[in-house]
Write a protein that holds these residues in place. Structure first.
Motif, PDB file in Angstrom:
ATOM      1  N   TYR A 175      28.056  16.565  57.487  1.00 21.27           N
ATOM      2  CA  TYR A 175      26.985  15.739  58.054  1.00 21.27           C
ATOM      3  C   TYR A 175      27.341  15.316  59.482  1.00 21.27           C
ATOM      4  N   SER A 176      28.588  14.958  59.727  1.00 24.58           N
ATOM      5  CA  SER A 176      29.010  14.556  61.063  1.00 24.58           C
ATOM      6  C   SER A 176      28.943  15.722  62.041  1.00 24.58           C
ATOM      7  N   CYS A 179      25.355  15.976  62.988  1.00 27.02           N
ATOM      8  CA  CYS A 179      24.974  14.887  63.897  1.00 27.02           C
ATOM      9  C   CYS A 179      25.365  15.184  65.342  1.00 27.02           C
ATOM     10  N   LEU A 186      18.372  13.576  64.840  1.00 24.60           N
ATOM     11  CA  LEU A 186      18.464  13.026  63.497  1.00 24.60           C
ATOM     12  C   LEU A 186      18.163  11.535  63.464  1.00 24.60           C
ATOM     13  N   ARG A 187      18.440  10.816  64.556  1.00 27.01           N
ATOM     14  CA  ARG A 187      18.209   9.376  64.529  1.00 27.01           C
ATOM     15  C   ARG A 187      16.733   9.062  64.352  1.00 27.01           C
ATOM     16  N   LEU A 190      15.847  10.062  60.714  1.00 29.35           N
ATOM     17  CA  LEU A 190      16.720   9.569  59.654  1.00 29.35           C
ATOM     18  C   LEU A 190      15.968   8.888  58.506  1.00 29.35           C
ATOM     19  N   GLU A 239      25.574   8.087  64.282  1.00 24.03           N
ATOM     20  CA  GLU A 239      24.897   9.147  65.033  1.00 24.03           C
ATOM     21  C   GLU A 239      24.873   8.806  66.518  1.00 24.03           C
ATOM     22  N   GLN A 243      26.901  10.898  69.740  1.00 21.36           N
ATOM     23  CA  GLN A 243      26.178  11.385  70.907  1.00 21.36           C
ATOM     24  C   GLN A 243      26.770  10.865  72.209  1.00 21.36           C
TER      25      GLN A 243
END
Length: 293
Positions: A175-176, A179, A186-187, A190, A239, A243
């Motif tokens: 998952y990371s 991201c 994804l944010r 989400l 997330e 970034q």
């Protein structure tokens, strides 16, 4: 001029603050899951993910519109990512029931190290000796804590819980990695992804755990806290941290999660302060930091 300087100063701290908040909230997962033990694992995961979807909705709606996804990316984001979340959250709660909570939590929180190994392999196509040595040290710490219980119980002991904890770690590491990919947004998406994951776990709960019964107030409050914090605010914060231009270094903060989680469990009286617990947590953290140098 003063306004611009203040904005730059605040933006400098947004990444570290987001990573620190995520680490603190994730460290509360074993404690909150223990308080919600009246709920079956998949049902608890369903409620926690539903709470996370509701908690992240206001903040996600404040983000600018993300560009549309292509066909393949759309299916991966809206099916693959929820399945990763289901695997991470559902397996985590099941592991905390089937194995001693401190041991299961320590295995679960090796996911930052797995994330580091995977990202370095994808970037360099090789693993540095420092990475391999630090990884060996960290997994030795986990083995120090897990081996006595596992060997005493044999194959009928807590091995199922340990394997589910390892599955949790793999899912969070993947998952990371997702991201960190630009362009997926994804944010913004989400809440929708958490809602899809909640529906999947709810359907699995009905099929595996049977009929629904009314949980007590403590279990409901713990499930709501899990949704608001670790699976709501923390996922948005993580997330955001990944970034950040310093995302690789900020990710190192996650290595402190097993130490904090163990401390919270001891303070709450949910596990004993055995000498192996702080030593194993320190080895995991030291090995992870050495691997990420």
């Amino acid at each position: 001029m003063q306004t611009v300087t203040s904005a730059r100063h605040l933006s400098t701290w947004q990444g570290p603050a987001a990573a620190g908040l995520a680490v603190l909230l994730w460290a509360l997962v074993p404690l909150l899951a223990g308080l919600a033990e009246a709920l079956p694992p998949l049902r608890l995961a369903c409620l926690a993910l539903l709470g996370g979807a509701l908690a992240t909705l206001p903040m996600a709606r404040g983000r600018p519109q993300e560009p549309p996804l292509s066909g393949g990316s759309w299916w991966w984001v809206h099916l693959g990512v929820p399945l990763l979340i289901v695997g991470a959250v559902g397996a985590c709660f099941a592991a905390l029931r089937l194995a001693p909570v401190a041991e299961a939590a320590l295995i679960t929180y090796t996911w930052p190290l797995l994330f580091l190994l995977a990202s370095e392999w994808l970037t360099r196509r090789r693993l540095r000796p420092a990475t391999l040595g630090g990884s060996a040290l960290a997994f030795a710490g986990a083995a120090l804590l897990v081996a006595p219980e596992a060997l005493a119980g044999g194959l009928s002991g807590a091995w199922g819980g340990y394997l589910l904890a390892l599955l949790t770690a793999f899912c969070w590491a993947l998952y990371s990695l997702v991201c960190g990919r630009p362009g997926l947004g994804l944010r913004r998406r989400l809440p929708r992804l958490l809602l899809i994951a909640s529906l999947i776990t709810g359907a699995a709960s009905l099929g595996v755990e049977g009929r629904i019964s009314a949980p007590d107030a403590q279990a409901l409050l713990a499930a709501a806290a899990l949704g608001l914090g670790p699976y709501g605010l923390a996922m948005l914060a993580w997330e955001r941290a990944l970034q950040d231009p310093r995302g690789r270094r900020l990710g190192n903060l996650a290595h402190g999660v097993p130490v904090l989680a163990s401390l919270f469990l001891v303070m709450a009286g949910m596990t004993t302060a055995d000498w192996r617990l702080p030593v194993a947590a320190a080895l995991v953290m030291a090995g992870s930091l050495a691997a990420s140098r």
